[in-house]
Design an enzyme around this catalytic site. Structure first.
Site, short mmCIF file in Angstrom:
data_model
loop_
_atom_site.label_atom_id
_atom_site.label_comp_id
_atom_site.label_asym_id
_atom_site.label_seq_id
_atom_site.Cartn_x
_atom_site.Cartn_y
_atom_site.Cartn_z
N GLY A 1 -13.86 -21.28 -5.21
CA GLY A 1 -12.45 -21.68 -5.22
C GLY A 1 -12.02 -22.23 -3.88
O GLY A 1 -12.86 -22.65 -3.07
N LEU B 1 -7.21 -0.54 -2.81
CA LEU B 1 -6.55 -1.14 -3.97
C LEU B 1 -6.49 -2.66 -3.85
O LEU B 1 -6.50 -3.22 -2.75
CB LEU B 1 -5.15 -0.56 -4.17
CG LEU B 1 -4.10 -0.72 -3.06
CD1 LEU B 1 -3.48 -2.10 -3.03
CD2 LEU B 1 -3.01 0.31 -3.25
N THR C 1 -1.07 -3.75 9.76
CA THR C 1 -1.93 -3.93 10.95
C THR C 1 -2.30 -5.42 10.99
O THR C 1 -3.45 -5.77 10.76
CB THR C 1 -3.19 -3.05 10.86
OG1 THR C 1 -3.79 -3.22 9.56
CG2 THR C 1 -2.89 -1.60 11.07
N VAL D 1 0.82 -1.21 0.00
CA VAL D 1 0.00 0.00 0.00
C VAL D 1 0.86 1.27 0.00
O VAL D 1 0.65 2.17 -0.81
CB VAL D 1 -0.96 0.00 1.22
CG1 VAL D 1 -1.62 1.35 1.41
CG2 VAL D 1 -2.03 -1.07 1.01
N THR E 1 -5.47 -0.21 7.31
CA THR E 1 -6.81 -0.59 7.77
C THR E 1 -6.78 -0.68 9.30
O THR E 1 -6.04 -1.49 9.87
CB THR E 1 -7.19 -1.95 7.16
OG1 THR E 1 -7.10 -1.83 5.74
CG2 THR E 1 -8.60 -2.37 7.56
N ARG F 1 0.80 -14.32 1.58
CA ARG F 1 0.23 -14.28 2.94
C ARG F 1 -1.16 -14.92 2.94
O ARG F 1 -2.00 -14.56 2.13
CB ARG F 1 0.17 -12.81 3.42
CG ARG F 1 1.54 -12.23 3.70
CD ARG F 1 1.48 -10.78 4.14
NE ARG F 1 1.28 -9.86 3.05
CZ ARG F 1 1.29 -8.52 3.19
NH1 ARG F 1 1.50 -7.98 4.37
NH2 ARG F 1 1.11 -7.73 2.16
N CYS G 1 -5.40 -9.28 3.62
CA CYS G 1 -6.49 -8.41 4.11
C CYS G 1 -7.72 -9.17 4.61
O CYS G 1 -8.08 -9.06 5.78
CB CYS G 1 -6.89 -7.43 3.02
SG CYS G 1 -5.58 -6.25 2.67
N GLU H 1 -4.18 -5.94 -4.81
CA GLU H 1 -2.86 -6.34 -5.28
C GLU H 1 -3.02 -6.93 -6.67
O GLU H 1 -4.00 -7.61 -6.96
CB GLU H 1 -2.24 -7.36 -4.32
CG GLU H 1 -1.76 -6.69 -3.05
CD GLU H 1 -1.20 -7.69 -2.04
OE1 GLU H 1 -0.74 -8.77 -2.45
OE2 GLU H 1 -1.24 -7.38 -0.84
N HIS I 1 -16.61 -16.11 -7.58
CA HIS I 1 -15.87 -17.22 -8.16
C HIS I 1 -15.56 -18.23 -7.07
O HIS I 1 -14.82 -17.93 -6.13
CB HIS I 1 -14.59 -16.74 -8.83
CG HIS I 1 -14.85 -15.75 -9.93
ND1 HIS I 1 -15.34 -16.15 -11.16
CD2 HIS I 1 -14.76 -14.41 -9.97
CE1 HIS I 1 -15.52 -15.07 -11.91
NE2 HIS I 1 -15.18 -14.00 -11.21
#
Ligand code: NAD
Length: 445
Positions: free
Chosen positions: A269, A166, A99, A24, A134, A343, A276, A168, A267
């Site tokens: 999966g 945003l 965070t 970010v 955040t 992550r 996040c 990634e 979708h």
């Protein structure tokens, strides 16, 4: 506030500084420089800053490297570990540090606190302090208090919440053409300064939501929790489709054409991952708990997502039987395409379980192998999908990178020891696979 102020490197006066040069912070800094502002991008990770100073980029994000190079060359963007000078020389200080999820599920605000303390200590005049990270409701007030406690001389400042939305993999485009810009503030001076920073977007008719700090903090968590819930919803629909003999792809297409629902985040999966959704849903539930409310829908979304890995393990067991001694190939390790971020990636969780059961793993990802190697040093990393397939007992597609959508399936079949394809992203067609003699398993089909 115009561009082009004089300064030489770290001593120059900048319009803004961004503390934290992760996904970010780096994108924020580069994009504001692209808007013509002078930006100092600050991080306390010296290795990261040294890399950036050399023109290298510690993360993979399409278009980022080129934009960094152009703005550094134009003398609008500098990288530094020196928060003292960064703060002293800026009018606006963005906080974009992590965070992460704390032990009890709450957002760990220690990095935010540390930065707030440094800002207080190094304040030499009026500043606007902006949280891009955040953060739970009430963090704006917390930052204000910490800054006041650490100021050496009492100077006026404002705190603003400007959450980032945003994605990634599309971060630059999302920053440059956002659906909305949320500005939470109580001071008209701070709002005017924020609007000035975002002037190019304002002129482009981007909707601006100007509101209170608390509302802005809530908007971010509510948005992420809603999107995570949408994913868990379609994953449960997929489980039902498998039981009744329907195809979740068609169901999602039919649903998504309804404007009230929309096609995005429908979708099915292996579950949501990334830095996040998992932590933000947990944190939102804790925020509600702390205020005496049990947030049932989001709790369910989390439970469904946590169960997802077991659902995938069952599919693998059904197709392969016991995996001990078998070689399983993975295509895609990043939690989503066009990023190197692993992550909370479902791939890593699934691979760890398979390794525990005695499987051998081969894998390929266009960008995330370096990061994965740190976490899974003992698996075999390959140069492409065909090397992964070579001699494997099954191939698992875990990330829908574009280059996996058009594989030479004849070559893949030939390379595999046993022609089994487990497509966790539903990018291939079952009938076609069966015609090719490949045993195919998708999600919810
Ligand atoms: P990140 O982990 O990639 O980067 C955080 C950076 O902050 C690291 O480079 C770290 O070294 C630096 N840092 C930590 N403490 C510091 C300090 N005291 N001084 C200077 N630098 C310090 O994190 P990220 O993914 O960029 O996320 C940052 C925040 O933005 C989080 O709150 C996240 O929830 C939020 N967010 C992330 C995304 C995303 O897609 N990654 C999207 C929207 C919002």
């Amino acid at each position: 506030m115009g561009p082009g102020r004089h300064f030489c490197k770290e001593d120059k006066s900048v319009n803004i500084c961004v503390v934290g040069t992760g996904y970010v912070g780096l994108v924020t800094g580069v994009c504001f420089a692209e808007f013509g502002l002078n930006v100092a991008a600050i991080d306390n990770d010296k290795t990261k800053i040294d890399l950036l100073k050399k023109g290298e980029v510690p993360i993979y994000e399409p278009g980022l490297k080129e934009k960094i190079a152009a703005n550094v060359a134009a003398d609008r963007l500098i990288f530094t570990t020196n928060i003292k000078k960064g703060v002293a020389n800026s009018l606006v200080v963005f906080i974009a540090v992590g965070t992460p999820q704390g032990k009890d599920g709450r957002a760990d605000l220690s990095y935010i606190d540390e930065v707030a303390k440094s800002i207080g200590e190094n304040m030499n005049g009026y500043k606007v302090i902006v949280t891009k990270s955040t953060v739970p409701v009430g963090t704006g007030e917390r930052i204000k208090k910490i800054v006041e406690e650490h100021q050496k001389e009492k100077v006026n400042f404002d705190v603003v919440s400007n959450p980032e939305f945003l994605r990634e993999g599309a971060a630059i485009e999302d920053f440059m053409r956002p659906d909305r810009v949320v500005i939470g503030a109580s001071s008209s001076q701070a709002i005017a300064i924020m609007k000035d920073l975002y002037r190019p977007l304002y002129l482009r008719d981007t909707p601006f939501v100007i509101t209170s700090i608390k509302n802005a903090e809530m908007i971010k968590y509510a948005s992420n929790a809603f999107l995570a819930t949408k994913i868990s919803f379609i994953n449960e629909v997929a489980n039902i489709c498998e039981r009744v003999g329907a195809d979740v792809q068609m169901v999602a297409t039919g649903m998504g054409l309804d404007d009230r629902i929309g096609p995005y985040f429908l979708h099915a999966g292996p579950g949501y991952g990334g830095s996040c959704f998992p932590k933000d849903t947990e944190a939102f539930v804790r925020i509600a708990d702390e205020h005496g409310y049990s947030f049932e829908i989001v709790k369910s979304a989390i439970n469904v997502n946590n169960r997802r890995i077991e659902d995938v393990m069952k599919k693998i067991a059904r197709d392969l039987g016991a995996v001990e001694g078998k070689t399983i190939g993975f295509l895609g390790l990043a939690f989503k395409p066009d990023t190197d971020d692993i992550r909370e990636a479902p791939s890593i969780k699934i691979i760890k379980k398979l390794l525990k059961q005695g499987a051998k793993i081969k894998a390929f990802d266009p960008s995330a192998m370096e990061n994965t190697r740190k976490e899974l040093p003992k698996i075999t990393y390959c140069k492409d999908a065909y090397e992964v397939a070579d001699g494997a007992d099954a191939l698992v597609i875990c990330t829908e990178w574009t280059l996996f959508r058009n594989l030479d399936l004849g070559k893949i079949k030939k390379a595999l020891k046993v022609p089994v394809l487990i497509d966790l992203k539903n990018i291939y067609d079952k009938e076609k696979m069966n015609q090719l003699g490949i045993k195919y398993t998708g999600i919810g089909r």
